[in-house]
Design an enzyme around this catalytic site. Structure first.
Site, PDB file in Angstrom:
ATOM      1  N   ILE A  18      -4.615  21.857 -19.561  1.00 10.44           N
ATOM      2  CA  ILE A  18      -4.059  22.664 -20.652  1.00 10.44           C
ATOM      3  C   ILE A  18      -5.180  23.223 -21.534  1.00 10.44           C
ATOM      4  CG2 ILE A  18      -2.685  22.502 -22.772  1.00 10.44           C
ATOM      5  CD1 ILE A  18      -0.864  20.465 -21.219  1.00 10.44           C
ATOM      6  N   ASN A  93      -6.894  19.178 -28.366  1.00 10.61           N
ATOM      7  CA  ASN A  93      -6.136  19.039 -27.114  1.00 10.61           C
ATOM      8  C   ASN A  93      -6.508  17.780 -26.334  1.00 10.61           C
ATOM      9  OD1 ASN A  93      -4.812  20.137 -24.457  1.00 10.61           O
ATOM     10  ND2 ASN A  93      -6.976  19.832 -23.958  1.00 10.61           N
ATOM     11  N   SER A 143       3.289  15.755 -27.289  1.00 10.00           N
ATOM     12  CA  SER A 143       3.941  15.539 -25.991  1.00 10.00           C
ATOM     13  C   SER A 143       5.424  15.248 -26.226  1.00 10.00           C
ATOM     14  CB  SER A 143       3.279  14.333 -25.318  1.00 10.00           C
ATOM     15  OG  SER A 143       4.163  13.676 -24.450  1.00 10.00           O
ATOM     16  N   TYR A 156       1.035   5.538 -25.784  1.00  7.02           N
ATOM     17  CA  TYR A 156       0.664   6.967 -25.758  1.00  7.02           C
ATOM     18  C   TYR A 156       1.600   7.760 -26.678  1.00  7.02           C
ATOM     19  CZ  TYR A 156       0.450  11.666 -23.529  1.00  7.02           C
ATOM     20  OH  TYR A 156       0.352  13.019 -23.267  1.00  7.02           O
ATOM     21  N   LYS A 160       0.984  10.170 -30.115  1.00  3.60           N
ATOM     22  CA  LYS A 160       1.464  11.542 -30.290  1.00  3.60           C
ATOM     23  C   LYS A 160       2.345  11.647 -31.544  1.00  3.60           C
ATOM     24  CE  LYS A 160      -0.658  13.293 -26.748  1.00  3.60           C
ATOM     25  NZ  LYS A 160      -1.810  14.186 -26.991  1.00  3.60           N
ATOM     26  N   THR A 191      -1.173  19.181 -14.291  1.00  2.00           N
ATOM     27  CA  THR A 191      -2.625  19.076 -14.553  1.00  2.00           C
ATOM     28  C   THR A 191      -3.123  17.798 -13.871  1.00  2.00           C
ATOM     29  OG1 THR A 191      -2.475  17.667 -16.507  1.00  2.00           O
ATOM     30  CG2 THR A 191      -2.294  20.032 -16.890  1.00  2.00           C
TER      31      THR A 191
HETATM   32  N1  LIG Z   1      -0.113  17.276 -18.450  1.00  3.09           N
HETATM   33  C1  LIG Z   1       1.030  16.933 -19.030  1.00  3.09           C
HETATM   34  O1  LIG Z   1       2.068  16.761 -18.367  1.00  3.09           O
HETATM   35  C2  LIG Z   1       1.088  16.758 -20.510  1.00  3.09           C
HETATM   36  C3  LIG Z   1       2.346  16.585 -21.101  1.00  3.09           C
HETATM   37  C4  LIG Z   1       2.435  16.443 -22.476  1.00  3.09           C
HETATM   38  C5  LIG Z   1       1.289  16.469 -23.239  1.00  3.09           C
HETATM   39  N2  LIG Z   1       0.075  16.629 -22.658  1.00  3.09           N
HETATM   40  C6  LIG Z   1      -1.103  16.655 -23.530  1.00  3.09           C
HETATM   41  O2  LIG Z   1      -1.828  17.843 -23.281  1.00  3.09           O
HETATM   42  C7  LIG Z   1      -3.215  17.620 -23.537  1.00  3.09           C
HETATM   43  C8  LIG Z   1      -4.045  18.014 -22.328  1.00  3.09           C
HETATM   44  O3  LIG Z   1      -3.585  17.283 -21.202  1.00  3.09           O
HETATM   45  P1  LIG Z   1      -3.980  17.695 -19.722  1.00  3.09           P
HETATM   46  O4  LIG Z   1      -2.854  17.318 -18.885  1.00  3.09           O
HETATM   47  O5  LIG Z   1      -4.504  19.066 -19.680  1.00  3.09           O
HETATM   48  O6  LIG Z   1      -5.187  16.639 -19.460  1.00  3.09           O
HETATM   49  P2  LIG Z   1      -6.301  16.605 -18.321  1.00  3.09           P
HETATM   50  O7  LIG Z   1      -6.020  17.584 -17.249  1.00  3.09           O
HETATM   51  O8  LIG Z   1      -6.447  15.167 -17.992  1.00  3.09           O
HETATM   52  O9  LIG Z   1      -7.617  17.107 -19.115  1.00  3.09           O
HETATM   53  C9  LIG Z   1      -8.062  16.334 -20.199  1.00  3.09           C
HETATM   54  C10 LIG Z   1      -9.179  17.050 -20.903  1.00  3.09           C
HETATM   55  O10 LIG Z   1      -9.558  16.253 -22.052  1.00  3.09           O
HETATM   56  C11 LIG Z   1     -10.901  15.822 -21.922  1.00  3.09           C
HETATM   57  N3  LIG Z   1     -10.978  14.422 -22.375  1.00  3.09           N
HETATM   58  C12 LIG Z   1     -10.127  13.423 -22.074  1.00  3.09           C
HETATM   59  N4  LIG Z   1     -10.537  12.282 -22.665  1.00  3.09           N
HETATM   60  C13 LIG Z   1     -11.685  12.590 -23.345  1.00  3.09           C
HETATM   61  C14 LIG Z   1     -12.586  11.837 -24.133  1.00  3.09           C
HETATM   62  N5  LIG Z   1     -12.429  10.528 -24.364  1.00  3.09           N
HETATM   63  N6  LIG Z   1     -13.653  12.491 -24.676  1.00  3.09           N
HETATM   64  C15 LIG Z   1     -13.838  13.811 -24.454  1.00  3.09           C
HETATM   65  N7  LIG Z   1     -13.019  14.565 -23.714  1.00  3.09           N
HETATM   66  C16 LIG Z   1     -11.953  13.957 -23.154  1.00  3.09           C
HETATM   67  C17 LIG Z   1     -11.257  15.964 -20.456  1.00  3.09           C
HETATM   68  O11 LIG Z   1     -12.661  16.171 -20.343  1.00  3.09           O
HETATM   69  P3  LIG Z   1     -13.463  15.647 -19.029  1.00  3.09           P
HETATM   70  O12 LIG Z   1     -12.868  16.391 -17.895  1.00  3.09           O
HETATM   71  O13 LIG Z   1     -14.875  16.008 -19.255  1.00  3.09           O
HETATM   72  O14 LIG Z   1     -13.204  14.179 -18.958  1.00  3.09           O
HETATM   73  C18 LIG Z   1     -10.427  17.179 -20.066  1.00  3.09           C
HETATM   74  O15 LIG Z   1     -11.090  18.372 -20.449  1.00  3.09           O
HETATM   75  C19 LIG Z   1      -3.336  16.145 -23.918  1.00  3.09           C
HETATM   76  O16 LIG Z   1      -3.284  16.031 -25.325  1.00  3.09           O
HETATM   77  C20 LIG Z   1      -2.088  15.525 -23.310  1.00  3.09           C
HETATM   78  O17 LIG Z   1      -1.696  14.340 -23.981  1.00  3.09           O
HETATM   79  C21 LIG Z   1      -0.053  16.781 -21.305  1.00  3.09           C
END
Ligand SMILES: NC(=O)c1ccc[n+]([C@@H]2O[C@H](COP(=O)([O-])OP(=O)(O)OC[C@H]3O[C@@H](n4cnc5c(N)ncnc54)[C@H](OP(=O)(O)O)[C@@H]3O)[C@@H](O)[C@H]2O)c1
Length: 254
Positions: A18, A93, A143, A156, A160, A191
């Site tokens: 995202i 994010n 979320s 988690y 949020k 993702t």
């Molecule tokens: N995907 C879903 O279904 C979903 C649903 C609801 C909410 N969300 C929310 O949407 C947001 C993005 O989720 P996503 O699914 O895109 O996640 P993702 O694909 O796992 O990507 C996570 C991103 O955050 C970075 N990150 C994670 N932990 C970190 C840390 N400790 N320090 C620095 N960077 C960190 C990662 O960097 P690196 O790659 O360098 O580790 C990556 O760029 C989050 O807030 C998540 O809770 C996601």
């Protein structure tokens, strides 16, 4: 909507998923965009390269969140990349994944999740405020776990819930500077975070069936909503939690 020419943005966790889509969209709208990441340098460089290929401007910043000095590291990189320009848009994010059901959650895992998902966004905002122009934007990613009870997501979901409350109260505090503070609430989005879950046969179909618009989310679905809140069109929206889930679990579909 969407003219961010002359503006700057910081998107945390922008190397993948995202955050990457948000960074690409804000940069496509004209913002010089800081692409923050934790460990995956290659993915962050890919995001920057994709932005530049599309005619935008971006730079990567490495800073692992949830460790001592994380905000210092992040803002050292931001200061370098912005070279004295103010910040207009902050998108919090980055977040750690669900830690499992209560029986499996350790105090260390719980603390880590709160450090990355709650403490880091709070102190990133604190540090960003002096750099931010009046009329700026703060957007944090929550979320649907705060309104749909899923047992493996309890801690988690608690993180949020905390950032939703943060957005609501900070909106009232920062309004006098014309800074809007909002939260976006994705549902299940394709993702890396949940790639393993979606590998299971039938999961995508099952979740689609629980969603009013009948599919799972894509990162660009969330990025477009963030872009609205970041744009001038979003100027009168603050203290809001925007559900960007395609209508996940709105009720029985009978
Ligand atoms: N995907 C879903 O279904 C979903 C649903 C609801 C909410 N969300 C929310 O949407 C947001 C993005 O989720 P996503 O699914 O895109 O996640 P993702 O694909 O796992 O990507 C996570 C991103 O955050 C970075 N990150 C994670 N932990 C970190 C840390 N400790 N320090 C620095 N960077 C960190 C990662 O960097 P690196 O790659 O360098 O580790 C990556 O760029 C989050 O807030 C998540 O809770 C996601």
């Amino acid at each position: 909507m969407g003219d961010l020419t002359g503006k700057t943005a910081l998107v945390t966790g922008a190397s993948r998923g995202i955050g990457r889509a948000v960074a690409q969209r804000l940069a496509a709208d004209g913002a010089l965009t800081a692409v923050h990441y934790g460990v995956n340098e290659a993915a962050a460089n890919d995001t920057v390269a994709a932005i530049e290929k599309a005619g935008g401007r971006a730079f990567p910043i490495r800073a692992e969140l949830g460790v001592d000095g994380d905000v210092d590291t992040l803002f050292a990189g931001l200061g370098e990349g912005l070279s004295g320009q103010p910040l207009d848009i902050l998108v919090n994010n980055a977040a750690g994944p669900p830690a499992g059901p209560i029986e499996e959650t350790t105090p260390e895992g719980f603390d880590r999740l709160f450090a990355v998902n709650v403490k880091a966004p709070f102190f990133i905002i604190q540090r960003a405020l002096p750099l931010m122009r009046d009329g700026g934007r703060v957007i944090t990613v929550s979320s649907t776990s705060t309104r749909v009870a899923t047992p493996f997501q309890t801690s988690y979901a608690m993180t949020k819930g905390a950032v939703e409350t943060m957005g609501f109260t900070l909106a009232n505090a920062l309004g006098e500077r014309g800074i809007t503070v909002n939260t976006v609430m994705p549902g299940a989005t394709l993702t890396d975070l949940n790639a393993a879950l979606f590998e299971d046969l039938g999961v995508e179909e099952f979740i689609s069936g629980l969603t009013a618009l009948n599919r799972v989310g894509l990162p660009a679905d969330i990025a477009d909503a963030v872009a609205f809140l970041a744009s001038d069109d979003g100027r009168w929206v603050t203290g809001h939690v925007l559900d960007v889930s395609g209508g996940m679990y709105l009720g029985p579909r009978i």
